[in-house]
Write an enzyme that holds these catalytic residues in place. Structure first.
Site, PDB file in Angstrom:
ATOM      1  N   SER A 126       0.921  -1.329  -0.113  1.00 15.24           N
ATOM      2  CA  SER A 126      -0.033  -0.049   0.007  1.00 15.24           C
ATOM      3  C   SER A 126       0.780   1.098   0.027  1.00 15.24           C
ATOM      4  O   SER A 126       1.968   1.195   0.417  1.00 15.24           O
ATOM      5  CB  SER A 126      -0.842   0.148   1.636  1.00 15.24           C
ATOM      6  OG  SER A 126      -1.342   1.276   1.465  1.00 15.24           O
ATOM      7  N   TYR A 151      -2.136  -1.179  10.989  1.00 14.96           N
ATOM      8  CA  TYR A 151      -2.309  -1.945   9.500  1.00 14.96           C
ATOM      9  C   TYR A 151      -1.108  -1.504   8.662  1.00 14.96           C
ATOM     10  O   TYR A 151      -0.538  -2.308   7.707  1.00 14.96           O
ATOM     11  CB  TYR A 151      -3.551  -1.248   9.012  1.00 14.96           C
ATOM     12  CG  TYR A 151      -3.508  -1.598   7.529  1.00 14.96           C
ATOM     13  CD1 TYR A 151      -3.930  -2.803   6.783  1.00 14.96           C
ATOM     14  CD2 TYR A 151      -3.295  -0.398   6.405  1.00 14.96           C
ATOM     15  CE1 TYR A 151      -3.978  -2.769   5.216  1.00 14.96           C
ATOM     16  CE2 TYR A 151      -3.369  -0.514   5.263  1.00 14.96           C
ATOM     17  CZ  TYR A 151      -3.542  -1.630   4.663  1.00 14.96           C
ATOM     18  OH  TYR A 151      -3.593  -1.872   3.280  1.00 14.96           O
ATOM     19  N   LYS A 155       2.141  -3.804   6.418  1.00 11.71           N
ATOM     20  CA  LYS A 155       2.441  -3.848   5.225  1.00 11.71           C
ATOM     21  C   LYS A 155       4.238  -3.596   5.085  1.00 11.71           C
ATOM     22  O   LYS A 155       4.698  -4.070   4.538  1.00 11.71           O
ATOM     23  CB  LYS A 155       1.734  -2.688   4.380  1.00 11.71           C
ATOM     24  CG  LYS A 155       0.272  -2.945   4.180  1.00 11.71           C
ATOM     25  CD  LYS A 155       0.140  -4.271   3.436  1.00 11.71           C
ATOM     26  CE  LYS A 155      -1.286  -4.788   3.354  1.00 11.71           C
ATOM     27  NZ  LYS A 155      -1.546  -6.192   2.706  1.00 11.71           N
ATOM     28  N   TYR A 179      -0.418  -0.143  -3.764  1.00 10.95           N
ATOM     29  CA  TYR A 179      -1.653   0.290  -4.251  1.00 10.95           C
ATOM     30  C   TYR A 179      -2.004   1.735  -3.751  1.00 10.95           C
ATOM     31  O   TYR A 179      -1.879   1.939  -2.653  1.00 10.95           O
ATOM     32  CB  TYR A 179      -2.955  -0.745  -3.714  1.00 10.95           C
ATOM     33  CG  TYR A 179      -2.865  -2.074  -4.025  1.00 10.95           C
ATOM     34  CD1 TYR A 179      -1.941  -2.637  -5.062  1.00 10.95           C
ATOM     35  CD2 TYR A 179      -3.405  -2.861  -3.406  1.00 10.95           C
ATOM     36  CE1 TYR A 179      -2.025  -4.018  -5.236  1.00 10.95           C
ATOM     37  CE2 TYR A 179      -3.485  -4.432  -3.467  1.00 10.95           C
ATOM     38  CZ  TYR A 179      -2.757  -5.031  -4.502  1.00 10.95           C
ATOM     39  OH  TYR A 179      -2.633  -6.282  -4.727  1.00 10.95           O
TER      40      TYR A 179
HETATM   41  N1  UFG Z   1     -13.152  10.205   3.356  1.00  8.24           N
HETATM   42  C1  UFG Z   1     -14.252  11.163   3.694  1.00  8.24           C
HETATM   43  N2  UFG Z   1     -15.488  10.916   4.181  1.00  8.24           N
HETATM   44  C2  UFG Z   1     -15.510   9.330   4.443  1.00  8.24           C
HETATM   45  C3  UFG Z   1     -14.586   8.499   4.157  1.00  8.24           C
HETATM   46  C4  UFG Z   1     -13.286   8.915   3.700  1.00  8.24           C
HETATM   47  O1  UFG Z   1     -14.014  12.410   3.681  1.00  8.24           O
HETATM   48  O2  UFG Z   1     -16.742   9.009   4.916  1.00  8.24           O
HETATM   49  C5  UFG Z   1     -11.802  10.758   2.848  1.00  8.24           C
HETATM   50  C6  UFG Z   1     -10.533  10.550   3.781  1.00  8.24           C
HETATM   51  O3  UFG Z   1     -10.568  11.492   4.897  1.00  8.24           O
HETATM   52  C7  UFG Z   1      -9.521  10.641   2.612  1.00  8.24           C
HETATM   53  C8  UFG Z   1     -10.271  10.189   1.537  1.00  8.24           C
HETATM   54  O4  UFG Z   1     -11.584  10.228   1.441  1.00  8.24           O
HETATM   55  O5  UFG Z   1      -9.305  11.965   2.503  1.00  8.24           O
HETATM   56  C9  UFG Z   1      -9.880   8.706   1.125  1.00  8.24           C
HETATM   57  O6  UFG Z   1      -9.980   8.081   2.257  1.00  8.24           O
HETATM   58  P1  UFG Z   1     -10.485   6.216   2.111  1.00  8.24           P
HETATM   59  O7  UFG Z   1     -10.783   5.884   3.684  1.00  8.24           O
HETATM   60  O8  UFG Z   1     -11.321   5.806   0.838  1.00  8.24           O
HETATM   61  O9  UFG Z   1      -8.948   5.744   1.899  1.00  8.24           O
HETATM   62  P2  UFG Z   1      -7.283   6.273   2.490  1.00  8.24           P
HETATM   63  O10 UFG Z   1      -6.448   7.005   1.634  1.00  8.24           O
HETATM   64  O11 UFG Z   1      -7.551   6.790   3.882  1.00  8.24           O
HETATM   65  O12 UFG Z   1      -6.804   4.780   2.874  1.00  8.24           O
HETATM   66  C10 UFG Z   1      -6.444   4.205   1.538  1.00  8.24           C
HETATM   67  C11 UFG Z   1      -6.534   2.738   1.989  1.00  8.24           C
HETATM   68  C12 UFG Z   1      -5.932   2.028   3.083  1.00  8.24           C
HETATM   69  C13 UFG Z   1      -4.215   2.633   2.980  1.00  8.24           C
HETATM   70  C14 UFG Z   1      -4.329   4.017   2.750  1.00  8.24           C
HETATM   71  C15 UFG Z   1      -2.919   4.589   2.753  1.00  8.24           C
HETATM   72  O13 UFG Z   1      -7.978   2.302   2.022  1.00  8.24           O
HETATM   73  O14 UFG Z   1      -5.808   0.950   3.089  1.00  8.24           O
HETATM   74  O15 UFG Z   1      -4.949   4.448   1.668  1.00  8.24           O
HETATM   75  O16 UFG Z   1      -2.960   6.012   2.748  1.00  8.24           O
HETATM   76  F1  UFG Z   1      -3.750   2.291   4.112  1.00  8.24           F
END
Ligand code: UFG
Length: 337
Positions: A126, A151, A155, A179
């Site tokens: 990741s 988590y 990784k 990813y």
């Molecule tokens: N977000 C919102 N509202 C929500 C959910 C997410 O505003 O209800 C925002 C988050 O704050 C973030 C963006 O949308 O800015 C993306 O959030 P995600 O949870 O979809 O994804 P992340 O980037 O936080 O997480 C992903 C993967 C993880 C990994 C991470 C690494 O899901 O497995 O990237 O940065 F660890």
């Protein structure tokens, strides 16, 4: 037929990869205990590829059961190891469970691979290993940062274990795939993401809200140092991501062991949360209630990939854009109703 063992093959990225492996002439053998996935994914795979994929309901931490799979189904040309827990917040609450499962299953797998003289492995990593990169887009030589969650650490530990193995064992051939943010669903809408409970990730939350299953989306923070104040990520269509695994396996077939290499899998394009929300509304015409809330702990401000290495070495690049991914995610959500 060239058999490939796919752990976690009933999961979101795993199921799409199984489909692409079959399309490329491989015979995927799925190992999944369905604790974080559903039988339905196997039906969806069958609908797309026209036959049931070989499936063993087995926990990857169960060495004896895994040994049986190797004995019954082997030899394999390679392994693609998806099986892992992936919820960042949950990992903070339950670190032991995360380390035991994510690191433990890789150890079981590596022991079996060694016993069966199998060296080729593609591992799901990741972009979390970069933390908040200093330079964007981030390339593979950027330093690892202390992960912001257990988590993320699992990784990093698994990546390091695989690099150490490739260093010590001349038969190992390792690809680490980092990813960025996988979204979307298969264009057939036969497979897609099946979040358990309330989704943590942005796009499943958006599609569930649009479908009326959730009241309103909360945008986590609009006071970041970005053009519209919301966080920036690199959203990649899961079908593109799945195809990269096939390319990685094919590339390993051309390499002399030992080898270990790492590739970013992203589009190279950053999109803000508010851009994703607006693109979804514009693309689907569906109402999406949302409010701005506080920042979410542990979020980085902006991260997107320099994916040029995967293009140059693996001959892979993302072809499907954000609009297409959101449209496919929405079609899948509607199918779930
Ligand atoms: N977000 C919102 N509202 C929500 C959910 C997410 O505003 O209800 C925002 C988050 O704050 C973030 C963006 O949308 O800015 C993306 O959030 P995600 O949870 O979809 O994804 P992340 O980037 O936080 O997480 C992903 C993967 C993880 C990994 C991470 C690494 O899901 O497995 O990237 O940065 F660890």
């Amino acid at each position: 037929m060239r058999k490939v063992l796919v752990t976690g093959g009933a999961g979101f990225i795993g199921s799409h990869t199984v489909v692409e492996l079959a399309a490329a002439g491989y015979e995927p053998v799925i190992v999944d205990d369905l604790r974080n996935s559903k039988e339905r994914a196997l039906d969806g795979i069958a609908a797309i590829i026209g036959r049931r994929a070989t499936f063993h309901r087995v926990d990857c931490n169960d060495g004896e059961a895994m040994e049986q799979v190797f004995a019954e189904e082997g030899p394999f040309e390679g392994v693609i190891h998806f099986a892992a827990y992936k919820a960042v917040g949950e990992s903070v609450q339950q670190p032991l469970m995360y380390y035991a499962n994510n690191v433990g299953s890789l150890i079981v797998l590596l022991r079996l691979m060694r016993r069966h003289k199998l060296g080729r492995i593609v591992f799901s990593s990741s972009c979390t290993v970069y933390g908040q990169p200093e330079v964007l887009p981030v390339n593979e030589s950027a330093p690892d940062r202390l992960a912001s969650s257990p988590y993320g650490f699992t990784k990093m530990v698994c990546e390091q274990l695989l690099r150490d193995m490739a260093h010590a064992d001349p038969t190992m051939a390792v690809v680490l795939l980092r990813y960025f943010n996988p979204i979307g669903a298969h264009p057939s809408a036969a497979i897609g993401e099946l979040p358990l409970g309330v989704p943590n990730n942005l796009v499943p939350f958006i599609t569930q809200t649009a479908a009326g299953l959730r009241k309103s989306l909360t945008v986590f923070g609009d006071d970041y140092d970005t053009p519209d104040g919301s966080c920036i990520r690199d959203y990649i269509h899961v079908v593109d991501l799945a195809q990269a695994h096939v390319k990685a396996l094919q590339w390993l077939g051309t390499q002399e062991a030992p080898v270990s290499d790492v590739f970013n899998l992203g589009t190279g394009r950053g999109s803000s949360v508010l851009e994703v929300v607006k693109a979804f509304i514009a693309g689907t015409g569906v109402d999406l209630p949302y409010t701005i809330g506080p920042r979410r702990a542990g979020d980085v401000e902006a991260v997107y990939a320099d994916a040029s290495k995967a293009r140059e070495v693996l001959g892979w690049e993302a072809k499907l854009d954000l609009h297409r991914a959101l449209a496919d995610a929405w079609r899948w959500q509607e199918r779930l109703k």
